[in-house]
Design a protein around this motif. Structure first.
Motif, PDB file in Angstrom:
ATOM      1  N   ALA A  72     -20.039  62.751 -13.717  1.00 34.29           N
ATOM      2  CA  ALA A  72     -19.077  63.836 -13.480  1.00 34.29           C
ATOM      3  C   ALA A  72     -18.174  64.468 -14.281  1.00 34.29           C
ATOM      4  O   ALA A  72     -17.635  63.495 -14.897  1.00 34.29           O
ATOM      5  CB  ALA A  72     -18.403  63.174 -12.055  1.00 34.29           C
ATOM      6  N   CYS A  73     -18.223  65.808 -14.394  1.00 28.22           N
ATOM      7  CA  CYS A  73     -17.327  66.362 -15.360  1.00 28.22           C
ATOM      8  C   CYS A  73     -16.287  67.209 -14.675  1.00 28.22           C
ATOM      9  O   CYS A  73     -16.711  67.944 -13.503  1.00 28.22           O
ATOM     10  CB  CYS A  73     -18.202  67.155 -16.563  1.00 28.22           C
ATOM     11  N   THR A  74     -15.203  67.485 -15.203  1.00 32.63           N
ATOM     12  CA  THR A  74     -14.172  68.187 -14.522  1.00 32.63           C
ATOM     13  C   THR A  74     -13.713  69.453 -15.425  1.00 32.63           C
ATOM     14  O   THR A  74     -12.827  69.991 -15.329  1.00 32.63           O
ATOM     15  CB  THR A  74     -12.937  67.461 -14.158  1.00 32.63           C
ATOM     16  N   GLY A  75     -14.625  69.761 -16.738  1.00 35.94           N
ATOM     17  CA  GLY A  75     -14.096  70.639 -17.629  1.00 35.94           C
ATOM     18  C   GLY A  75     -14.682  72.011 -17.629  1.00 35.94           C
ATOM     19  O   GLY A  75     -14.894  72.908 -18.361  1.00 35.94           O
ATOM     20  N   GLY A  76     -15.225  72.333 -16.254  1.00 35.24           N
ATOM     21  CA  GLY A  76     -15.756  73.606 -16.082  1.00 35.24           C
ATOM     22  C   GLY A  76     -17.461  73.546 -16.421  1.00 35.24           C
ATOM     23  O   GLY A  76     -17.840  72.742 -16.605  1.00 35.24           O
ATOM     24  N   ILE A  77     -17.768  75.003 -16.761  1.00 33.79           N
ATOM     25  CA  ILE A  77     -19.306  75.190 -16.962  1.00 33.79           C
ATOM     26  C   ILE A  77     -19.326  75.957 -18.495  1.00 33.79           C
ATOM     27  O   ILE A  77     -18.590  76.847 -18.699  1.00 33.79           O
ATOM     28  CB  ILE A  77     -19.814  75.935 -15.974  1.00 33.79           C
ATOM     29  N   THR A  78     -20.134  75.398 -19.219  1.00 37.48           N
ATOM     30  CA  THR A  78     -20.432  76.188 -20.518  1.00 37.48           C
ATOM     31  C   THR A  78     -21.505  77.061 -20.072  1.00 37.48           C
ATOM     32  O   THR A  78     -22.784  76.645 -19.998  1.00 37.48           O
ATOM     33  CB  THR A  78     -20.752  75.391 -21.801  1.00 37.48           C
ATOM     34  N   ALA A  79     -21.230  78.435 -20.052  1.00 37.61           N
ATOM     35  CA  ALA A  79     -22.362  79.425 -19.450  1.00 37.61           C
ATOM     36  C   ALA A  79     -23.375  79.586 -20.638  1.00 37.61           C
ATOM     37  O   ALA A  79     -22.948  79.758 -21.796  1.00 37.61           O
ATOM     38  CB  ALA A  79     -21.520  80.775 -19.186  1.00 37.61           C
ATOM     39  N   PRO A  80     -24.434  79.965 -20.160  1.00 39.86           N
ATOM     40  CA  PRO A  80     -25.418  80.136 -21.300  1.00 39.86           C
ATOM     41  C   PRO A  80     -24.913  81.404 -21.786  1.00 39.86           C
ATOM     42  O   PRO A  80     -24.544  82.263 -21.093  1.00 39.86           O
ATOM     43  CB  PRO A  80     -26.544  80.288 -20.260  1.00 39.86           C
ATOM     44  N   ALA A  81     -25.774  81.663 -22.876  1.00 40.93           N
ATOM     45  CA  ALA A  81     -25.554  83.174 -23.434  1.00 40.93           C
ATOM     46  C   ALA A  81     -25.941  84.226 -22.719  1.00 40.93           C
ATOM     47  O   ALA A  81     -27.191  83.941 -22.006  1.00 40.93           O
ATOM     48  CB  ALA A  81     -26.542  83.153 -24.670  1.00 40.93           C
ATOM     49  N   GLY A  82     -25.240  85.277 -22.678  1.00 39.18           N
ATOM     50  CA  GLY A  82     -25.645  86.415 -21.561  1.00 39.18           C
ATOM     51  C   GLY A  82     -25.053  86.099 -20.295  1.00 39.18           C
ATOM     52  O   GLY A  82     -25.076  87.037 -19.395  1.00 39.18           O
ATOM     53  N   SER A  83     -24.028  85.319 -19.947  1.00 33.27           N
ATOM     54  CA  SER A  83     -23.496  84.837 -18.782  1.00 33.27           C
ATOM     55  C   SER A  83     -22.033  84.616 -18.681  1.00 33.27           C
ATOM     56  O   SER A  83     -21.747  84.023 -19.812  1.00 33.27           O
ATOM     57  CB  SER A  83     -24.329  84.097 -17.776  1.00 33.27           C
ATOM     58  N   THR A  84     -21.279  84.790 -17.755  1.00 34.05           N
ATOM     59  CA  THR A  84     -19.831  84.015 -17.614  1.00 34.05           C
ATOM     60  C   THR A  84     -19.951  83.132 -16.307  1.00 34.05           C
ATOM     61  O   THR A  84     -20.472  83.449 -15.245  1.00 34.05           O
ATOM     62  CB  THR A  84     -19.068  85.214 -17.361  1.00 34.05           C
ATOM     63  N   ALA A  85     -19.093  82.031 -16.503  1.00 34.86           N
ATOM     64  CA  ALA A  85     -18.916  81.089 -15.369  1.00 34.86           C
ATOM     65  C   ALA A  85     -17.628  81.289 -14.865  1.00 34.86           C
ATOM     66  O   ALA A  85     -16.797  81.496 -15.560  1.00 34.86           O
ATOM     67  CB  ALA A  85     -19.251  79.584 -15.969  1.00 34.86           C
ATOM     68  N   GLY A  86     -17.637  81.033 -13.362  1.00 33.09           N
ATOM     69  CA  GLY A  86     -16.362  81.038 -12.690  1.00 33.09           C
ATOM     70  C   GLY A  86     -15.656  79.683 -12.676  1.00 33.09           C
ATOM     71  O   GLY A  86     -16.180  78.845 -13.221  1.00 33.09           O
ATOM     72  N   ALA A  87     -14.522  79.759 -12.091  1.00 28.75           N
ATOM     73  CA  ALA A  87     -13.730  78.216 -12.058  1.00 28.75           C
ATOM     74  C   ALA A  87     -14.470  77.435 -10.997  1.00 28.75           C
ATOM     75  O   ALA A  87     -15.040  77.859  -9.669  1.00 28.75           O
ATOM     76  CB  ALA A  87     -12.447  78.948 -11.472  1.00 28.75           C
ATOM     77  N   VAL A  88     -14.796  76.239 -11.426  1.00 30.70           N
ATOM     78  CA  VAL A  88     -15.406  74.970 -10.452  1.00 30.70           C
ATOM     79  C   VAL A  88     -14.608  73.773 -10.543  1.00 30.70           C
ATOM     80  O   VAL A  88     -13.628  73.687 -11.481  1.00 30.70           O
ATOM     81  CB  VAL A  88     -16.761  74.784 -10.768  1.00 30.70           C
ATOM     82  N   GLY A  89     -14.900  72.986  -9.584  1.00 35.92           N
ATOM     83  CA  GLY A  89     -13.958  71.666  -9.759  1.00 35.92           C
ATOM     84  C   GLY A  89     -14.861  70.672 -10.582  1.00 35.92           C
ATOM     85  O   GLY A  89     -15.600  70.914 -11.378  1.00 35.92           O
ATOM     86  N   SER A  90     -15.160  69.438  -9.865  1.00 34.54           N
ATOM     87  CA  SER A  90     -15.977  68.435 -10.542  1.00 34.54           C
ATOM     88  C   SER A  90     -17.233  68.621 -10.338  1.00 34.54           C
ATOM     89  O   SER A  90     -17.887  69.143  -9.140  1.00 34.54           O
ATOM     90  CB  SER A  90     -15.614  67.021  -9.874  1.00 34.54           C
ATOM     91  N   ILE A  91     -18.200  68.517 -11.438  1.00 30.83           N
ATOM     92  CA  ILE A  91     -19.683  68.633 -11.171  1.00 30.83           C
ATOM     93  C   ILE A  91     -20.286  67.528 -11.695  1.00 30.83           C
ATOM     94  O   ILE A  91     -20.113  67.206 -12.820  1.00 30.83           O
ATOM     95  CB  ILE A  91     -19.960  69.929 -11.986  1.00 30.83           C
ATOM     96  N   THR A  92     -21.299  67.255 -11.085  1.00 30.22           N
ATOM     97  CA  THR A  92     -22.258  65.919 -11.484  1.00 30.22           C
ATOM     98  C   THR A  92     -23.578  66.645 -12.053  1.00 30.22           C
ATOM     99  O   THR A  92     -24.056  67.778 -11.824  1.00 30.22           O
ATOM    100  CB  THR A  92     -22.639  65.113 -10.413  1.00 30.22           C
ATOM    101  N   THR A  93     -24.256  65.930 -12.874  1.00 26.36           N
ATOM    102  CA  THR A  93     -25.425  66.169 -13.488  1.00 26.36           C
ATOM    103  C   THR A  93     -26.354  66.465 -12.381  1.00 26.36           C
ATOM    104  O   THR A  93     -26.416  65.351 -11.568  1.00 26.36           O
ATOM    105  CB  THR A  93     -25.760  64.796 -14.400  1.00 26.36           C
ATOM    106  N   GLY A  94     -27.189  67.257 -12.434  1.00 24.65           N
ATOM    107  CA  GLY A  94     -28.180  67.626 -11.431  1.00 24.65           C
ATOM    108  C   GLY A  94     -27.764  68.585 -10.352  1.00 24.65           C
ATOM    109  O   GLY A  94     -28.644  69.153  -9.542  1.00 24.65           O
ATOM    110  N   SER A  95     -26.430  68.887 -10.319  1.00 22.82           N
ATOM    111  CA  SER A  95     -26.086  69.911  -9.439  1.00 22.82           C
ATOM    112  C   SER A  95     -26.568  71.214  -9.707  1.00 22.82           C
ATOM    113  O   SER A  95     -26.649  71.943 -10.882  1.00 22.82           O
ATOM    114  CB  SER A  95     -24.511  69.902  -9.390  1.00 22.82           C
ATOM    115  N   ILE A  96     -26.849  72.088  -8.550  1.00 24.02           N
ATOM    116  CA  ILE A  96     -27.073  73.409  -8.598  1.00 24.02           C
ATOM    117  C   ILE A  96     -25.920  74.104  -8.720  1.00 24.02           C
ATOM    118  O   ILE A  96     -25.129  74.356  -7.681  1.00 24.02           O
ATOM    119  CB  ILE A  96     -28.279  73.855  -7.649  1.00 24.02           C
TER     120      ILE A  96
END
Length: 319
Positions: A72-96
């Motif tokens: 589980a990570c709480t540092g947000g999302i590193t968006a792929p090139a060409g996109s921008t990530a919004g604010a998120v909470g805790s995310i676990t591996t495998g989450s969509i």
């Protein structure tokens, strides 16, 4: 019971539990410890002692006692090139997390974004399965103050500085990068700025004079600064073009025409030998003759200040 012997079954291969991979192939028997043969899959943490269980000879052994859980990570999302990530909470591996991503301007994104948390804690997740590509346009739209010298199909991010040129009276700077928002449409340009040149004075067009001199930039309306020369009438809106900064601006859109008179008047000491209509600037020397007792010299040029009136002459002197 005596005389009855049981042997553990041996399998031909080992199957990793969910969240792990087989790092080293093995042919384990039931009860063998195979922890060293397993490795946590990216984004997972595994604990316990992996014990093999072989259901059938030469089959595939499973394991018990070895559990893998998604990080589980709480540092947000590193968006792929060409996109921008919004604010998120805790995310676990495998989450969509597709809904948390937005294509950047001029990009189109496809796929399902699946999170991968490599290191537990306040770290960002990376993304797999979500790809963004620049949108392709069929043409380029020049920014204000420039024109397209060489038209071309282009995509977002392409450098098109060489396809552009400044308009007359403008200076452009920067690197022109294409931005295509609609596939097959016309790309706009960013990073390329054109500014109107500034001149120190105005040059009047033929048939006019500068009544009020001033500094001016390309595109400035200076009709009020001009006036018709004697014998001319001017129409239109005078707009400046400054080709060289600090120089003299020329004028477009302001046209001056010579006035036409119905007759000509002879200067003192001359007579009109042949009457004629004349416009300002017409040479009428041949239409004049010296009066008796006079000698005339020079070139007689008509000056008509009132349409259909009587033109006077300049440049023709009789003594």
């Amino acid at each position: 019971v005596t005389g009855y012997t049981c042997n553990s079954v041996q399998c031909a291969s080992l199957q990793a539990p969910t969240g792990a991979t087989v790092a080293t192939a093995a042919t384990p028997r039931t009860g063998d410890v195979v922890t060293a043969n397993l490795l946590a899959a990216p984004g997972y943490t595994c604990v316990g002692t992996a014990t093999a269980s072989c259901p059938a000879a030469n089959g595939v052994a499973t394991t018990t006692g070895y559990t893998c859980t998604p990080n589980a990570c709480t540092g947000g999302i590193t968006a792929p090139a060409g996109s921008t990530a919004g604010a998120v909470g805790s995310i676990t591996t495998g989450s969509i997390v597709t809904a948390s991503l937005t294509p950047n301007a001029g990009f189109s994104c496809t796929g399902t974004a699946t999170a991968l948390c490599s290191v537990v804690g306040a770290n960002p997740v990376t993304i797999t399965g979500y790809t963004c590509a620049p949108v392709q346009c069929n043409s380029i739209t020049a920014p204000s103050g420039a024109s397209v010298a060489t038209q071309a199909a282009t995509q977002t991010g392409t450098i098109v500085t060489g396809n552009l040129q400044p308009l007359s009276g403008f200076t452009c700077t920067g690197t022109a990068s294409a931005l295509c928002n609609t596939a097959g449409g016309a790309a706009t340009v960013t990073g390329y700025t054109c500014n109107a040149n500034t001149c120190n004075s105005i040059t009047a067009p033929a048939g006019a004079t500068v009544a009020t001199q001033q500094a001016t930039t390309t595109g400035t309306v200076v009709t009020a600064n001009l006036q018709p020369s004697a014998g001319f009438t001017c129409t239109g809106t005078a707009t400046t073009t400054c080709l060289t900064a600090g120089g003299a601006a020329t004028v477009s859109g302001y046209v001056c025409s010579s006035v036409t008179c119905a007759t000509i008047a002879a200067p003192t000491g001359a007579i009109v030998a042949t009457q004629t209509t004349a416009t300002t600037g017409t040479i009428v020397t041949a239409n004049l003759a010296a009066q008796a007792g006079y000698t005339c010299t020079g070139t007689a040029t008509a000056l008509c200040t009132t349409a259909n009136g009587v033109a006077t002459t300049t440049g023709y002197t009789c003594t």
